[in-house]
Design an enzyme around this catalytic site. Structure first.
Site, mmCIF file in Angstrom:
data_model
loop_
_atom_site.group_PDB
_atom_site.id
_atom_site.type_symbol
_atom_site.label_atom_id
_atom_site.label_comp_id
_atom_site.label_asym_id
_atom_site.label_seq_id
_atom_site.Cartn_x
_atom_site.Cartn_y
_atom_site.Cartn_z
ATOM 1 N N GLY A 1 44.932 -71.161 -0.370
ATOM 2 C CA GLY A 1 45.369 -70.504 -1.613
ATOM 3 C C GLY A 1 44.297 -70.080 -2.588
ATOM 4 O O GLY A 1 44.611 -69.799 -3.748
ATOM 5 N N ASP B 1 51.591 -67.171 5.013
ATOM 6 C CA ASP B 1 50.718 -67.862 5.976
ATOM 7 C C ASP B 1 51.585 -68.601 6.989
ATOM 8 O O ASP B 1 52.659 -69.093 6.653
ATOM 9 C CB ASP B 1 49.768 -68.852 5.281
ATOM 10 C CG ASP B 1 48.536 -69.163 6.144
ATOM 11 O OD1 ASP B 1 47.432 -68.706 5.769
ATOM 12 O OD2 ASP B 1 48.684 -69.833 7.197
ATOM 13 N N ASP C 1 54.834 -66.629 10.412
ATOM 14 C CA ASP C 1 53.860 -65.901 11.224
ATOM 15 C C ASP C 1 54.008 -64.425 10.857
ATOM 16 O O ASP C 1 55.124 -63.887 10.927
ATOM 17 C CB ASP C 1 54.199 -66.131 12.707
ATOM 18 C CG ASP C 1 53.155 -65.542 13.640
ATOM 19 O OD1 ASP C 1 52.603 -64.468 13.324
ATOM 20 O OD2 ASP C 1 52.910 -66.147 14.698
ATOM 21 N N ASP D 1 42.987 -62.083 4.909
ATOM 22 C CA ASP D 1 41.849 -62.957 5.228
ATOM 23 C C ASP D 1 42.187 -63.774 6.469
ATOM 24 O O ASP D 1 41.690 -64.876 6.657
ATOM 25 C CB ASP D 1 41.600 -63.864 4.009
ATOM 26 C CG ASP D 1 40.283 -64.640 4.096
ATOM 27 O OD1 ASP D 1 39.347 -64.130 4.735
ATOM 28 O OD2 ASP D 1 40.213 -65.737 3.530
ATOM 29 N N LYS E 1 39.575 -58.710 6.327
ATOM 30 C CA LYS E 1 38.422 -59.360 6.958
ATOM 31 C C LYS E 1 38.376 -58.980 8.437
ATOM 32 O O LYS E 1 39.416 -58.899 9.093
ATOM 33 C CB LYS E 1 38.560 -60.877 6.820
ATOM 34 C CG LYS E 1 37.416 -61.642 7.448
ATOM 35 C CD LYS E 1 37.436 -63.089 7.045
ATOM 36 C CE LYS E 1 38.543 -63.872 7.733
ATOM 37 N NZ LYS E 1 38.513 -65.295 7.350
HETATM 38 C C1 LIG Z 1 40.422 -68.245 6.321
HETATM 39 S S1 LIG Z 1 42.055 -68.819 6.117
HETATM 40 C C2 LIG Z 1 42.571 -68.016 4.651
HETATM 41 C C3 LIG Z 1 41.984 -68.582 3.389
HETATM 42 C C4 LIG Z 1 42.634 -67.988 2.153
HETATM 43 N N1 LIG Z 1 42.303 -66.579 2.009
HETATM 44 C C5 LIG Z 1 42.186 -68.698 0.901
HETATM 45 O O1 LIG Z 1 41.446 -68.081 0.141
HETATM 46 O O2 LIG Z 1 42.584 -69.847 0.695
HETATM 47 C C6 LIG Z 1 42.938 -67.928 7.344
HETATM 48 C C7 LIG Z 1 44.427 -68.177 7.378
HETATM 49 O O3 LIG Z 1 45.037 -67.285 8.317
HETATM 50 C C8 LIG Z 1 46.224 -67.923 8.737
HETATM 51 N N2 LIG Z 1 46.820 -67.264 9.907
HETATM 52 C C9 LIG Z 1 46.301 -67.169 11.159
HETATM 53 N N3 LIG Z 1 47.158 -66.518 11.973
HETATM 54 C C10 LIG Z 1 48.234 -66.191 11.208
HETATM 55 C C11 LIG Z 1 49.464 -65.506 11.484
HETATM 56 N N4 LIG Z 1 49.747 -65.038 12.698
HETATM 57 N N5 LIG Z 1 50.364 -65.338 10.479
HETATM 58 C C12 LIG Z 1 50.093 -65.839 9.243
HETATM 59 N N6 LIG Z 1 48.946 -66.486 8.928
HETATM 60 C C13 LIG Z 1 48.032 -66.660 9.898
HETATM 61 C C14 LIG Z 1 45.756 -69.343 9.003
HETATM 62 O O4 LIG Z 1 46.842 -70.246 9.034
HETATM 63 C C15 LIG Z 1 44.796 -69.584 7.834
HETATM 64 O O5 LIG Z 1 45.411 -70.285 6.774
#
Ligand SMILES: C[S@@+](CC[C@H](N)C(=O)[O-])C[C@H]1O[C@@H](n2cnc3c(N)ncnc32)[C@H](O)[C@@H]1O
Length: 197
Positions: free
Chosen positions: A51, A71, A89, A113, A153
């Site tokens: 978050g 997320d 998802d 991200d 990203k």
């Molecule tokens: C690098 S983290 C994000 C950090 C966030 N931007 C922050 O500032 O706190 C990447 C996120 O992508 C999510 N993610 C990966 N595949 C996903 C999907 N298919 N649908 C939703 N979220 C996904 C992961 O669960 C993870 O929490």
């Protein structure tokens, strides 16, 4: 590993300033350069947990704005009235319905991200990244208003060229930017896309 993290100035800064992740400074840096998010805007944040983007975006859009985060993992509750989070998802999300349910029409900006789970097998991972990217683009098509902006990203993979080419078709301007908080050892970069066609 622990030594590396402790030495990392953005990790320490995030802890000191109450951000949930060091990624907060990537978004702050991008915004300081490109000035995309304004007071009163609606922003959709894909891959929002834990978050820290939400914390930054909440301040940027202010009380008159709204930030919607999605997320696959639960996002710990944020005590901010202008932030709404959904656990799902993104490949399964009907974004038009979700926005309708939240009383929103469209987003001024979408941020993404997302870091997909990678296997280490190049072909498998490239296919995963490409599939996820197409799901993200479907969401952008359904949620982002014409003229809106998109920050995503990306990593240096064989699909990155395809990603750049598709973004260039869909936006008036596409820039690549590596924020200071993005680790030098990482191939991570951000595409900053403005003016959805
Ligand atoms: C690098 S983290 C994000 C950090 C966030 N931007 C922050 O500032 O706190 C990447 C996120 O992508 C999510 N993610 C990966 N595949 C996903 C999907 N298919 N649908 C939703 N979220 C996904 C992961 O669960 C993870 O929490």
């Amino acid at each position: 590993m622990a030594r590396f993290v402790l030495k990392d100035p953005f990790y320490k800064k995030a802890k000191d300033e109450g951000f949930r992740a060091r990624s907060a400074y990537k978004l702050k840096d991008i915004d300081a350069k490109f000035h995309l998010v304004k007071k009163g805007h609606v922003v959709l944040d894909l891959g929002c947990s834990p978050g820290s983007f939400l914390q930054v975006l909440s301040d940027m859009v202010g009380e008159a704005g709204v930030v919607v985060g999605i997320d696959i993992l639960p996002t710990p509750a944020l005590p901010r009235k202008n932030v709404k989070t959904v656990t799902a998802d993104i490949r399964d999300v009907d974004i038009v319905k979700l926005f309708g349910d939240l009383g929103l029409e469209s987003a001024d900006t979408v941020t993404c991200d997302i870091a997909p789970n990678l296997s280490g097998i190049r072909e498998v991972d490239d296919a995963r990244i490409e599939e996820l990217f197409h799901s993200v683009l479907d969401i952008v098509a359904g949620a982002l208003k014409p003229g809106g902006n998109f920050i995503i990203k990306s990593f240096s993979t064989t699909v990155q060229k395809k990603v750049a080419a598709l973004l260039q078709q869909k936006f008036s301007k596409v820039s690549q930017y590596k924020p200071a908080a993005s680790r030098a050892v990482s191939s991570e970069i951000f595409f900053i896309c403005t003016g959805k066609k």
